[in-house]
Design an enzyme around this catalytic site. Structure first.
Site, PDB file in Angstrom:
ATOM      1  CG  HIS A 375      -1.978  -0.989   1.242  1.00 49.17           C
ATOM      2  ND1 HIS A 375      -3.243  -0.796   0.740  1.00 49.17           N
ATOM      3  CD2 HIS A 375      -1.951  -2.253   1.707  1.00 49.17           C
ATOM      4  CE1 HIS A 375      -3.952  -1.892   0.913  1.00 49.17           C
ATOM      5  NE2 HIS A 375      -3.202  -2.798   1.496  1.00 49.17           N
ATOM      6  CE  LYS A 566      -6.425  13.812   0.021  1.00 51.50           C
ATOM      7  NZ  LYS A 566      -6.568  12.589  -0.733  1.00 51.50           N
ATOM      8  NE  ARG A 567      -3.338  10.213   9.743  1.00 48.53           N
ATOM      9  CZ  ARG A 567      -2.764   9.286  10.496  1.00 48.53           C
ATOM     10  NH1 ARG A 567      -3.292   8.068  10.579  1.00 48.53           N
ATOM     11  NH2 ARG A 567      -1.675   9.546  11.195  1.00 48.53           N
ATOM     12  CE  LYS A 572      -2.397  10.776   2.741  1.00 49.04           C
ATOM     13  NZ  LYS A 572      -3.063   9.889   1.755  1.00 49.04           N
ATOM     14  CB  THR A 674     -10.216   4.749  -0.994  1.00 51.02           C
ATOM     15  OG1 THR A 674      -9.660   5.137   0.272  1.00 51.02           O
ATOM     16  CG2 THR A 674      -9.550   3.478  -1.462  1.00 51.02           C
ATOM     17  CE  LYS A 678     -13.988   5.859   1.040  1.00 50.65           C
ATOM     18  NZ  LYS A 678     -13.010   5.965   2.154  1.00 50.65           N
TER      19      LYS A 678
HETATM   20  C1  26W Z   1       4.547   1.023   9.522  1.00 58.43           C
HETATM   21  C2  26W Z   1       3.802   2.297   9.524  1.00 58.43           C
HETATM   22  C3  26W Z   1       2.784   2.319   8.451  1.00 58.43           C
HETATM   23  C4  26W Z   1       1.454   2.148   8.768  1.00 58.43           C
HETATM   24  C5  26W Z   1       0.506   2.129   7.778  1.00 58.43           C
HETATM   25  C6  26W Z   1       3.156   2.487   7.139  1.00 58.43           C
HETATM   26  C7  26W Z   1       2.217   2.461   6.151  1.00 58.43           C
HETATM   27  C8  26W Z   1       0.895   2.279   6.461  1.00 58.43           C
HETATM   28  C9  26W Z   1      -0.156   2.205   5.380  1.00 58.43           C
HETATM   29  C10 26W Z   1       0.327   1.252   4.313  1.00 58.43           C
HETATM   30  C11 26W Z   1      -0.487   3.527   4.825  1.00 58.43           C
HETATM   31  C12 26W Z   1      -1.766   3.511   4.046  1.00 58.43           C
HETATM   32  O1  26W Z   1      -2.856   3.534   4.602  1.00 58.43           O
HETATM   33  N1  26W Z   1      -1.665   3.520   2.716  1.00 58.43           N
HETATM   34  C13 26W Z   1      -2.798   3.851   1.885  1.00 58.43           C
HETATM   35  O2  26W Z   1      -3.480   2.673   1.486  1.00 58.43           O
HETATM   36  C14 26W Z   1      -4.664   3.006   0.773  1.00 58.43           C
HETATM   37  C15 26W Z   1      -5.398   1.721   0.498  1.00 58.43           C
HETATM   38  O3  26W Z   1      -4.717   0.966  -0.445  1.00 58.43           O
HETATM   39  C16 26W Z   1      -4.335   3.769  -0.481  1.00 58.43           C
HETATM   40  O4  26W Z   1      -5.536   4.151  -1.112  1.00 58.43           O
HETATM   41  C17 26W Z   1      -3.514   5.008  -0.158  1.00 58.43           C
HETATM   42  O5  26W Z   1      -3.091   5.640  -1.351  1.00 58.43           O
HETATM   43  C18 26W Z   1      -2.317   4.634   0.682  1.00 58.43           C
HETATM   44  O6  26W Z   1      -1.630   5.799   1.116  1.00 58.43           O
END
Ligand code: 26W
Length: 830
Positions: A375, A566-567, A572, A674, A678
């Protein structure tokens, strides 16, 4: 437990009692709600408070789910269908009651039943806390996928962690973010069922010994610590309630709640230490979605839920088949990012050490069972763990990783003749940074399929993070573009639009979202455009009311609602949006006689507590809002709001109220997005870069209906490599320059010029996120949208086309692709 004793237990499983089919009329439901109120909650209708009504209503809805839940479970077992286990550290669910009521088609009778007691369903629904067991995109995707697996009839099992405290609550104090604990379980959770009988021991630390057995060396892990994982099950209801899946979340408990020896010796605190340490594992969600936390507790969480889930999967499988060699035929396990990647080593341990399988056979089964979704490509988010920590906590899994690595590197050297550089890129061990385990590599080699979440992201995965593994296993990477569930994000969040769709194209879109394409034929119809705009207006009024109540800021629903939620993250580029806002503010002030399009700039989102720049961006948004909103020269033309505590429930109000959706990440960095889907589904126009799923949205919606600007991913990469800096661009862009100068001079920070020095200098110096580089293209595109806004018919036509052309971005489509190509499971596979 022996397989035969489990077999006896299954025989006792029988379909739900069908002799008394449940009636769903308002009379029956009213009677049942009052029964629950009386006998389960112990209140009379007169004494019941709104919370009691919520609980009683939930219990009545739950009863209706349980019948189908049993039937789905039994049918999966009877047909020996393949199960899909979705392992995810996060499930960002939001509220469940409205979702369940709507999927079961009970909205009208329940509303009527409650009304008889002067209770409003909408108010009851609002009392339910959000289950915020996730950070953002990845967690919300897992929740949409659970809903779509149920709706498309895929036998799905979500596996995750039952955090006591979900994602923190955000308050804004003097424009700055303050984090407060979140307590979603405060009033209990009527949706979950504790399954004490489904509990497993999870070990940590200790030693590995070996014994010789039948001419074979068998490794035995003797953990120093043991913790109990206890299952809590929540039913996941699909559309029309036909199929109900299970979300199984693990809670950590101590095996010995109190150490009696210590207690009896008078050490009352010491007697509880162990149980506190055990329970800490599932106490809180890590709130970082971009930087690896790197803490031991996080690794404990990852192993805890991975091991519990695998033990559960194996126990279920043995109970039904009494044989592990067919595991991959009957179970698919999806790893949602690398957080559960340690599962690859743990499954090998369970198969080889515990169930006595040969290494090679176990490895074949492991690879055939797992698949992995990536992701993010951000280097700082890719998980690696120091070897010494891994070894201390998971000594046997570390050995297994070494052995897996040896096999993979042998394949690369002997089979493919890869050179040293390539070998070290492929290796599961990063030798460069004080020796670390690379979880991405582990997930990749342990899976038969690896996917990215949009076409562009998948291509970039092949070129960057997994460049060399892709050469070694060229058919392993494939794409599965994300989607969102239209039930939550259209039917429920936007009842006005759903009703208009019912009346315009018929209700078929509710069962098959592809029918929404029929709307295209109405997009040119002026009368339809008016009705479409009226729905949007109502949704904007609903949001304006919320903003008025929460922030005491008055918004004009006639202005363009330009929204970025969003975050908060540098990539972003909320900062690009804020700079454009400041530039616009300055332009309106200096040229007030021009025919400006009135805009409301809306922001919301949380920053990771330790992410300094993200917090500064929130602060700046608030500071800009204060100055702009109190300036009479721009009154009626520009407003800025930052809405605190963005979460799923707030998103359900915001998405349908947007005219313009901001999807402006630095190209190449947003894996998919995503929120973009929406918004567009709800008839917002998108201003965005060619990044993530925006690229595919452009293909589906058509270039006249989406507003793309800025550098492309390859151009960003090239400019970064060439050492692009911001200053030269800033000097050539008077609007940008003036905005940066004003912020730097303290115009928005109550005369404090230092407050945003870091943020502004980062644009001048490195401009790593291409804010200066993309500013002009962004500004121009925004002004083009200003012009379009004035032609109401044209705007509404484009908005309707967006809704009409978004069906491909349903998570039903995503799930069907996973089921067909990766899992080989679901209705089509039988
Ligand atoms: C280890 C710390 C950490 C925690 C969570 C690193 C990375 C993450 C996630 C992978 C971040 C995340 O939520 N990524 C998002 O995933 C969505 C679903 O696929 C995508 O639509 C977003 O573009 C992506 O940023």
């Amino acid at each position: 437990m022996t397989p035969s004793s489990l077999a006896v237990r299954q025989d006792r499983l029988e379909p739900g009692d069908k002799s008394q089919p449940r009636l769903n009329d308002a009379d029956t439901i009213a009677k049942e709600i009052v029964e629950k109120l009386t006998y389960s909650i112990g209140k009379t209708t007169g004494a019941a408070r709104l919370h009691d009504w919520l609980e009683a209503t939930t219990l009545v809805v739950r009863d209706r789910i349980i019948d189908n839940w049993f039937n789905s479970t039994i049918e999966t077992r009877r047909s020996q269908a393949k199960r899909v286990c979705y392992l995810s550290m996060e499930f960002l669910i939001g509220r469940l009651l409205r979702d369940a009521i709507s999927n079961l088609g009970l909205t009208d009778p329940i509303r009527e039943a409650l009304a008889r007691y002067d209770v409003e369903l909408d108010l009851v629904e609002l009392l339910e806390p959000d289950a915020a067991l996730g950070n953002g995109g990845l967690g919300r995707l897992a929740a949409c996928f659970m809903e779509s697996m149920a709706s498309t009839g895929v036998p799905g099992y979500g596996y995750g962690i039952r955090y006591v405290h979900g994602f923190f609550r955000q308050e804004i104090v003097d424009s700055a973010q303050v984090e407060l604990p979140e307590t979603w379980l405060k009033h209990g959770n009527p949706w979950e069922f504790e399954r004490r009988e489904s509990s497993y021991e999870i070990g940590f630390g200790g030693k590995v010994t070996s014994i010789e057995e039948n001419g074979r060396t068998r490794f035995v892990w003797r953990p120093a610590e043991r913790v109990l994982a206890v299952a809590y099950d929540t039913p996941a209801v699909g559309w029309r309630g036909n199929h109900v899946n299970t979300l199984r979340l693990w809670s950590a408990q101590s095996l010995d709640p109190i150490l009696l020896d210590a207690f009896n010796a008078g050490d009352h605190i010491g007697a509880l230490l162990e149980s506190n340490k055990a329970e800490a594992i599932t106490r809180v969600l890590y709130p970082a979605d971009s930087h690896q936390a790197g803490q031991e507790l996080r690794l404990r969480q990852e192993f805890f839920f991975s091991s519990a889930s695998l033990q559960d999967i194996i126990r279920h499988h043995l109970a039904q088949y009494d044989d592990l060699t067919n595991l991959a035929d009957k179970v698919a396990i999806q790893l949602n990012d690398t957080h559960p990647a340690v599962s690859v080593a743990e499954l090998m341990r369970l198969l080889v050490d515990v169930h006595g399988m040969e290494w090679d056979a176990a490895w074949t089964i492991t690879r055939a069972t797992f698949s992995y979704t990536n992701h993010t490509l951000l280097p700082e988010a890719l998980e690696t763990w120091p070897i010494h920590l891994f070894e201390r906590l998971l000594p046997r899994q570390m050995q297994i990783i070494y052995q897996i690595n040896a096999g993979v590197l042998r394949e690369a050297t002997q089979g493919q003749g890869f050179d040293d550089r390539t070998i070290s890129a492929i290796s599961l061990i990063d030798e460069g940074n004080g020796r670390r385990v690379r979880m991405g590599q582990l997930a990749f080699v342990g899976s038969h399929a690896v996917n990215g979440v949009s076409a562009l992201h998948t291509e970039l995965m092949k070129q960057t993070v997994f460049h060399d593994l892709h050469r070694l296993y060229p058919s392993r990477i494939e794409n599965k573009t994300n989607g969102v569930t239209p039930r939550r994000w259209l039917h429920q969040a936007n009842p006005g639009l759903s009703k208009l769709l019912d009346e315009t194209i018929g209700p078929g879109f509710r069962d098959n979202i592809e029918e929404i394409a029929k709307l295209d034929a109405h997009a040119d119809d002026a009368a339809f455009q008016e009705r479409f705009a009226a729905v949007k207006r109502e949704n904007k009024e609903r949001l304006a009311t919320l903003v008025q109540e929460r922030l005491a800021i008055t918004l004009d629903p006639g202005a363009m609602f330009d929204i970025q939620v969003k975050r908060i993250h540098e990539y972003k580029r909320q900062l690009l949006n804020i700079l454009e806002t400041v530039a616009l503010y300055e332009q309106i002030r200096s040229l007030p006689h021009l025919d400006w399009t009135p805009r409301v700039k809306i922001f919301a989102g949380k920053a990771a507590p330790s992410y300094v720049q993200a917090k500064e961006i929130i602060h700046l948004a608030g500071d800009v809002a204060r100055v702009v909103n109190s300036d009479p020269t721009v009154r009626g033309l520009l407003k800025v709001v930052f809405i605190p505590n963005y979460n799923v429930s707030l998103a359900e109000i915001i998405m349908p109220a947007a005219d313009l959706s901001e999807q402006i990440s630095t190209a190449g960095l947003e894996a998919s997005g995503t929120g973009n889907m929406k918004f567009a589904l709800n008839g917002a126009l998108t201003i965005g870069t060619l990044d993530g799923a925006n690229v595919e949205m452009l293909e589906h919606i058509g270039e006249d209906n989406i507003f793309i600007f800025g550098l492309k991913a390859d151009e960003v990469a090239r400019m970064r490599a060439e050492g692009h800096g911001g200053q030269a661009v800033i000097n050539s862009q008077p609007l940008l320059r003036s905005a940066i100068d004003s912020i730097s001079a303290g115009v928005f920070s109550q005369g404090d010029p230092g407050r945003y020095a870091n943020l502004m200098n980062s644009i001048r110096d490195r401009d790593w996120w291409m804010i200066a580089a993309d500013f002009r293209a962004y500004w121009d595109k925004q002004r083009q949208l200003d012009v379009l806004w004035k032609d109401r018919g044209a705007w509404n036509r484009v908005a309707a086309r967006n809704t009409a052309r978004m069906s491909w971005f349903s998570s039903d489509r995503s799930i069907r692709e996973y089921a067909r190509d990766i899992w080989k499971a679901g209705p089509g596979a039988r």
